[in-house]
Design a protein around this motif. Sequence first.
Motif, mmCIF file in Angstrom:
data_model
loop_
_atom_site.group_PDB
_atom_site.id
_atom_site.type_symbol
_atom_site.label_atom_id
_atom_site.label_comp_id
_atom_site.label_asym_id
_atom_site.label_seq_id
_atom_site.Cartn_x
_atom_site.Cartn_y
_atom_site.Cartn_z
ATOM 1 N N THR A 27 0.809 -1.166 0.106
ATOM 2 C CA THR A 27 0.064 0.122 -0.040
ATOM 3 C C THR A 27 0.871 1.247 0.083
ATOM 4 O OG1 THR A 27 0.061 0.563 2.488
ATOM 5 C CG2 THR A 27 -1.407 -1.340 1.542
ATOM 6 N N PRO A 28 0.361 2.392 -0.185
ATOM 7 C CA PRO A 28 1.314 3.804 -0.430
ATOM 8 C C PRO A 28 1.874 3.973 1.189
ATOM 9 C CG PRO A 28 -0.688 4.200 -1.122
ATOM 10 C CD PRO A 28 -1.123 2.723 -0.427
ATOM 11 N N PHE A 29 1.145 3.018 2.182
ATOM 12 C CA PHE A 29 1.701 3.098 3.646
ATOM 13 C C PHE A 29 2.709 1.997 4.147
ATOM 14 C CE2 PHE A 29 -2.193 5.393 2.755
ATOM 15 C CZ PHE A 29 -1.884 6.736 3.368
ATOM 16 N N GLY A 30 2.824 1.243 2.929
ATOM 17 C CA GLY A 30 3.832 0.162 3.488
ATOM 18 C C GLY A 30 3.117 -1.200 3.256
ATOM 19 N N LYS A 31 3.818 -2.221 3.997
ATOM 20 C CA LYS A 31 3.091 -3.545 3.620
ATOM 21 C C LYS A 31 2.105 -3.845 4.957
ATOM 22 C CE LYS A 31 4.646 -6.690 1.518
ATOM 23 N NZ LYS A 31 4.361 -6.982 0.071
ATOM 24 N N PRO A 32 1.300 -4.516 4.789
ATOM 25 C CA PRO A 32 0.482 -5.060 5.938
ATOM 26 C C PRO A 32 1.100 -6.056 6.780
ATOM 27 C CG PRO A 32 -0.616 -5.693 3.876
ATOM 28 C CD PRO A 32 0.490 -4.986 3.406
ATOM 29 N N SER A 33 0.727 -6.242 7.666
ATOM 30 C CA SER A 33 1.245 -7.367 8.796
ATOM 31 C C SER A 33 1.436 -8.839 8.141
ATOM 32 C CB SER A 33 0.499 -7.559 10.019
ATOM 33 O OG SER A 33 0.108 -6.508 10.626
ATOM 34 N N ASP A 34 0.945 -9.136 7.325
ATOM 35 C CA ASP A 34 0.872 -10.573 6.436
ATOM 36 C C ASP A 34 0.138 -10.382 5.073
ATOM 37 O OD1 ASP A 34 1.922 -13.075 6.203
ATOM 38 O OD2 ASP A 34 1.767 -13.285 8.137
ATOM 39 N N VAL A 35 0.225 -11.507 4.410
ATOM 40 C CA VAL A 35 -0.657 -11.915 3.264
ATOM 41 C C VAL A 35 -2.105 -11.666 3.776
ATOM 42 C CG1 VAL A 35 0.968 -12.724 2.011
ATOM 43 C CG2 VAL A 35 -0.596 -14.438 3.265
ATOM 44 N N LEU A 36 -2.879 -11.310 3.001
ATOM 45 C CA LEU A 36 -4.419 -11.369 3.325
ATOM 46 C C LEU A 36 -5.030 -12.647 2.647
ATOM 47 C CD1 LEU A 36 -3.588 -8.093 2.905
ATOM 48 C CD2 LEU A 36 -5.754 -7.848 3.455
ATOM 49 N N LEU A 37 -5.790 -13.151 3.243
ATOM 50 C CA LEU A 37 -6.513 -14.441 3.007
ATOM 51 C C LEU A 37 -7.963 -14.095 2.458
ATOM 52 C CD1 LEU A 37 -5.159 -17.174 2.945
ATOM 53 C CD2 LEU A 37 -6.545 -17.598 4.774
ATOM 54 N N GLU A 38 -8.110 -14.112 0.957
ATOM 55 C CA GLU A 38 -9.575 -13.770 0.547
ATOM 56 C C GLU A 38 -10.381 -15.127 0.098
ATOM 57 O OE1 GLU A 38 -10.411 -10.260 -2.828
ATOM 58 O OE2 GLU A 38 -8.982 -11.738 -3.312
ATOM 59 N N GLY A 39 -11.514 -15.058 0.711
ATOM 60 C CA GLY A 39 -12.353 -16.384 0.592
ATOM 61 C C GLY A 39 -13.810 -15.936 0.952
ATOM 62 N N SER A 40 -14.534 -17.084 1.549
ATOM 63 C CA SER A 40 -15.663 -16.700 1.895
ATOM 64 C C SER A 40 -16.255 -17.592 3.121
ATOM 65 C CB SER A 40 -16.492 -16.730 0.741
ATOM 66 O OG SER A 40 -16.650 -18.376 0.168
ATOM 67 N N ILE A 41 -17.107 -16.933 4.005
ATOM 68 C CA ILE A 41 -17.653 -17.844 5.070
ATOM 69 C C ILE A 41 -19.163 -17.957 4.718
ATOM 70 C CG2 ILE A 41 -18.013 -17.799 7.536
ATOM 71 C CD1 ILE A 41 -15.590 -15.980 8.094
ATOM 72 N N LYS A 42 -19.371 -19.326 4.605
ATOM 73 C CA LYS A 42 -20.702 -19.486 4.244
ATOM 74 C C LYS A 42 -21.364 -18.796 3.187
ATOM 75 C CE LYS A 42 -21.920 -21.248 9.052
ATOM 76 N NZ LYS A 42 -22.401 -20.828 10.204
ATOM 77 N N GLY A 43 -20.733 -18.530 2.208
ATOM 78 C CA GLY A 43 -21.040 -17.947 0.974
ATOM 79 C C GLY A 43 -20.703 -16.340 0.946
ATOM 80 N N VAL A 44 -20.389 -15.765 2.215
ATOM 81 C CA VAL A 44 -20.552 -14.260 2.033
ATOM 82 C C VAL A 44 -18.716 -13.990 1.909
ATOM 83 C CG1 VAL A 44 -20.407 -12.234 3.359
ATOM 84 C CG2 VAL A 44 -22.084 -14.134 3.801
ATOM 85 N N SER A 45 -18.356 -13.316 1.064
ATOM 86 C CA SER A 45 -17.010 -12.794 0.779
ATOM 87 C C SER A 45 -16.445 -12.155 1.969
ATOM 88 C CB SER A 45 -16.844 -11.686 -0.361
ATOM 89 O OG SER A 45 -17.407 -12.035 -1.720
ATOM 90 N N CYS A 46 -15.307 -12.661 2.317
ATOM 91 C CA CYS A 46 -14.652 -12.147 3.460
ATOM 92 C C CYS A 46 -12.970 -12.234 3.101
ATOM 93 C CB CYS A 46 -14.613 -13.112 4.833
ATOM 94 S SG CYS A 46 -16.139 -13.241 5.262
ATOM 95 N N VAL A 47 -12.328 -11.214 4.063
ATOM 96 C CA VAL A 47 -10.667 -11.037 4.011
ATOM 97 C C VAL A 47 -10.185 -11.075 5.052
ATOM 98 C CG1 VAL A 47 -8.780 -9.732 2.996
ATOM 99 C CG2 VAL A 47 -10.907 -9.630 1.794
ATOM 100 N N LEU A 48 -9.423 -12.247 5.401
ATOM 101 C CA LEU A 48 -8.865 -12.210 6.818
ATOM 102 C C LEU A 48 -7.344 -11.756 6.862
ATOM 103 C CD1 LEU A 48 -9.258 -13.725 9.463
ATOM 104 C CD2 LEU A 48 -8.309 -15.711 8.432
ATOM 105 N N LEU A 49 -7.190 -11.033 8.131
ATOM 106 C CA LEU A 49 -5.766 -10.697 8.236
ATOM 107 C C LEU A 49 -5.372 -10.771 9.695
ATOM 108 C CD1 LEU A 49 -3.256 -8.995 7.359
ATOM 109 C CD2 LEU A 49 -4.647 -6.980 7.748
ATOM 110 N N ALA A 50 -4.266 -11.330 10.045
ATOM 111 C CA ALA A 50 -3.924 -11.699 11.278
ATOM 112 C C ALA A 50 -2.921 -10.093 11.551
ATOM 113 C CB ALA A 50 -2.664 -12.473 11.324
ATOM 114 N N ARG A 51 -3.542 -9.532 12.602
ATOM 115 C CA ARG A 51 -3.142 -8.188 12.901
ATOM 116 C C ARG A 51 -1.621 -7.954 13.224
ATOM 117 N NH1 ARG A 51 -6.200 -7.551 17.335
ATOM 118 N NH2 ARG A 51 -7.660 -6.039 16.141
ATOM 119 N N HIS A 52 -1.218 -9.076 14.118
ATOM 120 C CA HIS A 52 0.206 -9.145 14.495
ATOM 121 C C HIS A 52 1.126 -9.974 13.399
ATOM 122 C CE1 HIS A 52 -0.637 -7.331 18.127
ATOM 123 N NE2 HIS A 52 -1.904 -8.087 18.319
ATOM 124 N N GLY A 53 0.737 -10.259 12.523
ATOM 125 C CA GLY A 53 1.199 -11.172 11.458
ATOM 126 C C GLY A 53 1.096 -12.714 11.831
#
Length: 273
Positions: A27-53
């Motif tokens: 991002t313009p502000f650098g890298k997030p804590s880790d890779v983001l996981l894009e997928g879905s939970i019971k059919g709803v689109s979600c993106v998961l991020l571990a705050r501390h990596g």
Amino acid sequence: MQIGIIGGSGFDDPNLFENPIERDITTPFGKPSDVLLEGSIKGVSCVLLARHGRKHQYQPSDVNYRANIWALKSLGCTHILATTATGSLVEQYRPGDLVVLDDFIDRTWGRQCTFYDRTEGGPRGVCHLPMRPAFCEKARQALLSAARGRGHVCHATGTAVTKQGPRFSSRAESLMHRQWGGHVVNMTTVPEVALAKEAGLSYAAVALVTDYDCWRENEQSVSVSEVLEMFARNIKKAIDVIVDAVQILAADSDYSYLDCHKDLVTSAIMLKN
Ligand code: ADE
């Protein structure tokens, strides 16, 4: 709609997240804590991020909160639901309970707490964002209904005192946080909540109470082992609540509150150039 989830540990159950794809984002502000996981939970689109990596490599004051929020938004998230471990500052919020936060007191320093600082690729202007209410009421109510639906003890409101860390509070500080009206204490809600608001997102957090900090009479101070043990024992509750809250938010056909979040930011910006 797409829902970002910040928390991490516990969401690695392969049955929870359908069709996950890893996204490595800058991002313009650098890298997030880790890779983001894009997928879905019971059919709803979600993106998961571990705050501390995913290896818990960043302590609270070193988390790149701006990159985390920006990355979630750039993947299309309209909402963020967060989990946070907290110490309790009041007798009736017991270890193992959940709290849907509704306010905060900022005891952090030196953290990057705005996107509006003329970073190349970031937004322009000076942003004076109102912080009442601090959290999105729709998302808060979704977390609360989900927790109540699961039969968990869940407090409907709570003010988090967010301290800089990495150390825990002294006893005098803990007593002061109580006098200030704090219900729980943690190290990460600020600036996360404020940045999500600046990004025009719906943000709410469910706090998991892991300890009584150190204000009580005749008690030892909180310890890392106590926090980790209580967290591990109860994180499933917080995950179930987020999973159900995702469904509740997705089932709601009225998205007008999302426009209100965006309009609030627009009205808070001065000197756009
Ligand atoms: N996270 C969990 N327990 C905490 C405490 N007592 N103080 C600060 N952060 C915490």
